[in-house]
Design an enzyme around this catalytic site. Sequence first.
Site, short mmCIF file in Angstrom:
data_model
loop_
_atom_site.label_atom_id
_atom_site.label_comp_id
_atom_site.label_asym_id
_atom_site.label_seq_id
_atom_site.Cartn_x
_atom_site.Cartn_y
_atom_site.Cartn_z
N ARG A 95 16.17 3.45 30.79
CA ARG A 95 16.40 3.33 29.35
C ARG A 95 16.98 1.95 29.03
O ARG A 95 17.31 1.17 29.92
CB ARG A 95 17.32 4.47 28.90
CG ARG A 95 16.60 5.83 28.96
CD ARG A 95 17.57 6.98 28.70
NE ARG A 95 18.30 6.77 27.48
CZ ARG A 95 19.48 7.34 27.21
NH1 ARG A 95 20.05 8.14 28.10
NH2 ARG A 95 20.09 7.11 26.07
N THR A 99 -5.72 -6.05 -5.34
CA THR A 99 -5.38 -7.01 -4.30
C THR A 99 -5.14 -8.43 -4.85
O THR A 99 -4.29 -9.15 -4.34
CB THR A 99 -6.46 -7.04 -3.20
OG1 THR A 99 -7.76 -7.03 -3.80
CG2 THR A 99 -6.36 -5.83 -2.29
N ARG A 125 -2.62 8.75 2.73
CA ARG A 125 -3.48 9.47 3.67
C ARG A 125 -2.89 9.58 5.06
O ARG A 125 -3.41 10.28 5.91
CB ARG A 125 -4.87 8.83 3.71
CG ARG A 125 -5.64 9.09 2.41
CD ARG A 125 -6.91 8.29 2.36
NE ARG A 125 -7.86 8.73 3.35
CZ ARG A 125 -8.83 7.95 3.85
NH1 ARG A 125 -8.94 6.69 3.43
NH2 ARG A 125 -9.67 8.41 4.73
N SER A 127 31.01 14.10 49.22
CA SER A 127 30.04 14.86 48.42
C SER A 127 30.72 15.91 47.56
O SER A 127 31.68 16.54 47.99
CB SER A 127 29.07 15.60 49.34
OG SER A 127 28.38 14.68 50.12
N ASN A 166 -16.52 -7.01 4.17
CA ASN A 166 -15.32 -7.82 3.99
C ASN A 166 -14.17 -7.22 4.78
O ASN A 166 -13.76 -6.08 4.55
CB ASN A 166 -14.96 -7.84 2.49
CG ASN A 166 -13.63 -8.52 2.22
OD1 ASN A 166 -13.20 -9.38 2.97
ND2 ASN A 166 -12.98 -8.11 1.13
N GLY A 219 0.81 -1.22 0.00
CA GLY A 219 0.00 0.00 0.00
C GLY A 219 0.84 1.26 0.00
O GLY A 219 1.97 1.27 0.45
C1 UD1 Z 1 -10.17 -3.93 0.46
C2 UD1 Z 1 -11.18 -4.93 -0.09
C3 UD1 Z 1 -12.56 -4.62 0.52
C4 UD1 Z 1 -12.46 -4.69 2.02
C5 UD1 Z 1 -11.37 -3.76 2.55
C6 UD1 Z 1 -11.13 -4.03 4.00
C7 UD1 Z 1 -10.51 -5.61 -2.33
C8 UD1 Z 1 -10.70 -5.40 -3.79
N1 UD1 Z 1 -11.24 -4.84 -1.53
O1 UD1 Z 1 -10.55 -2.64 0.00
O2 UD1 Z 1 -13.51 -5.56 0.07
O3 UD1 Z 1 -13.71 -4.34 2.61
O4 UD1 Z 1 -10.11 -4.00 1.87
O5 UD1 Z 1 -10.23 -3.11 4.56
O6 UD1 Z 1 -9.76 -6.48 -1.94
N2 UD1 Z 1 -2.63 -3.87 -1.81
C9 UD1 Z 1 -1.50 -4.27 -2.45
N3 UD1 Z 1 -1.43 -4.10 -3.81
C10 UD1 Z 1 -2.45 -3.60 -4.54
C11 UD1 Z 1 -3.61 -3.17 -3.86
C12 UD1 Z 1 -3.69 -3.33 -2.49
O7 UD1 Z 1 -0.56 -4.75 -1.82
O8 UD1 Z 1 -2.30 -3.51 -5.77
C13 UD1 Z 1 -2.72 -4.06 -0.36
C14 UD1 Z 1 -2.70 -2.77 0.43
O9 UD1 Z 1 -1.39 -2.51 0.91
C15 UD1 Z 1 -3.59 -3.07 1.61
C16 UD1 Z 1 -4.55 -4.11 1.09
O10 UD1 Z 1 -3.95 -4.67 -0.06
O11 UD1 Z 1 -2.85 -3.61 2.69
C17 UD1 Z 1 -5.93 -3.56 0.78
O12 UD1 Z 1 -5.83 -2.58 -0.21
P1 UD1 Z 1 -6.73 -1.28 -0.18
O13 UD1 Z 1 -6.44 -0.51 -1.39
O14 UD1 Z 1 -6.59 -0.63 1.14
O15 UD1 Z 1 -8.19 -1.95 -0.34
P2 UD1 Z 1 -9.58 -1.34 0.06
O16 UD1 Z 1 -10.06 -0.45 -0.99
O17 UD1 Z 1 -9.52 -0.83 1.45
#
Ligand code: UD1
Length: 451
Positions: free
Chosen positions: A319, A84, A18, A409, A173, A14
């Site tokens: 520490r 994903t 944001r 001291s 999901n 990711g």
């Molecule tokens: C995804 C799910 C959604 C679910 C939500 C939960 C899909 C299509 N959608 O949406 O159904 O409700 O998560 O939080 O799966 N990532 C990659 N490579 C990519 C795209 C994403 O590694 O090309 C990783 C991101 O780092 C992240 C995760 O997959 O950890 C989810 O990606 P993100 O874009 O956040 O998906 P959402 O739109 O939140």
Amino acid sequence: MTGRSILTIVLAAGEGTRMRSALPKVMHPVAGRSLLAHVLAAAPQGPGTALAVVVGPDHQAVADEARRARPDAAIFTQAERLGTAHAVLAAREAIAKGADDILVAFGDTPLISPETFARLRAPLANGAALAVLGFRAADPTGYGRLLVEDGRLLAIREQADASDAERGIDLCNAGVMAFDGRAALDVLGRIGNANSKGEYYLTDAVGIVRGMGRDAAVIETGEDEVRGINTKAQLAQAEQVMQARLRQAALDAGVTMIAPETVFLSPDTSFGRDVTVEPYVVFGPGVSIGDGAVIHAFSHLAQASVGRDASVGPYARLRPGTSLGEGARVGNFVETKAAVLEAGVKVNHLTYIGDAHIGAKSNIGAGTITCNYDGFDKHKTTIGAGAFIGSNSSLVAPVTIGKGAYIGSGSVITRDVADNALALERNQQSARENWAARFRDMKAAAKAERG
Ligand code: UD1
Ligand code: CA
């Protein structure tokens, strides 16, 4: 379920824009540990398990973090962020090895538990091709919705592709899925990108499995466990949930906390029996507290061990590399670093002890400083058992103070002191009889003359 081999694939490619940070999203900490490390710690481990982590093309730091958390992790790079399902297929080589169960998890859901991973795998042993982790979202906006009919999962609809009616569904999901390892490559290979975002959606696996005449199951969990972190506000929220869990676990283990909501813990903080923690204490990583010890208010500890019946604070800072022996006392405004304080040592007030070894029962007076740094290197101070260091002494390291020795001291000690010797480093005290009275008379007379 035992005896089945498991591959866990964690997606961590990711962008995390944001978060408004130079740090990759999954590297941000919750309870002192990165999001990614939390997920990797919860993922199945041990004999019969394998782990794959998918990172973005310029995410060396993420790859390093994955290996640090789980040396058994195989790292794969997703060159382009195409969705994903595409990310999962970056680990094709690992999938091809043919594990019985394949788990897919996201690197930005740090609150997931090992039990949930186990629950999610259960339907596979009963013949399902796929199991999806679902939750009831307070606000489902943005999540994929689970389309369930007569208790059967038919499909997952992403927000962007959902109809108004589908957007009304609150069963969402979580992003964690379990695949039948023998079917996984076939299913993933059939996923296309004909949707509004043009991405390869992992969620399409449900419809595909259904089309193949196989079962897809839903396992539900609470929203707190699957919070995905996309913003700093969500990061802070996850911290709250995690701290609440850690506090509860500490209370369950018998720790007395007067105001648990003010105490901050790490996942690896360990407590013996009958430990008391006063309000406003922070435990960084790597802290262990022995039986009967008391940590007084406003103390901060990290990479430190506190012996049985020892006392720390209030307002103490331990520490990394601090080790306190049985019954040792470290009081207010005392800082220790890389310091071994043996049993019964007292350092009660306003002191810095760094790079030091202090023998049993020594007493370190208020304001003592170990001068451990010369601007280039760190040096060691060694103090024998039963020594007495007078208040406001500077011990210029490297230096050794013998057993039972006394330091007067205010001394600046630059040379070693023999066992049982007295070392003094200060000018002779001089005194003038009645000087103060004469001084006051003179000043008062001068003032009267001026009117
Ligand atoms: C995804 C799910 C959604 C679910 C939500 C939960 C899909 C299509 N959608 O949406 O159904 O409700 O998560 O939080 O799966 N990532 C990659 N490579 C990519 C795209 C994403 O590694 O090309 C990783 C991101 O780092 C992240 C995760 O997959 O950890 C989810 O990606 P993100 O874009 O956040 O998906 P959402 O739109 O939140
Ligand atoms: Ca997300």
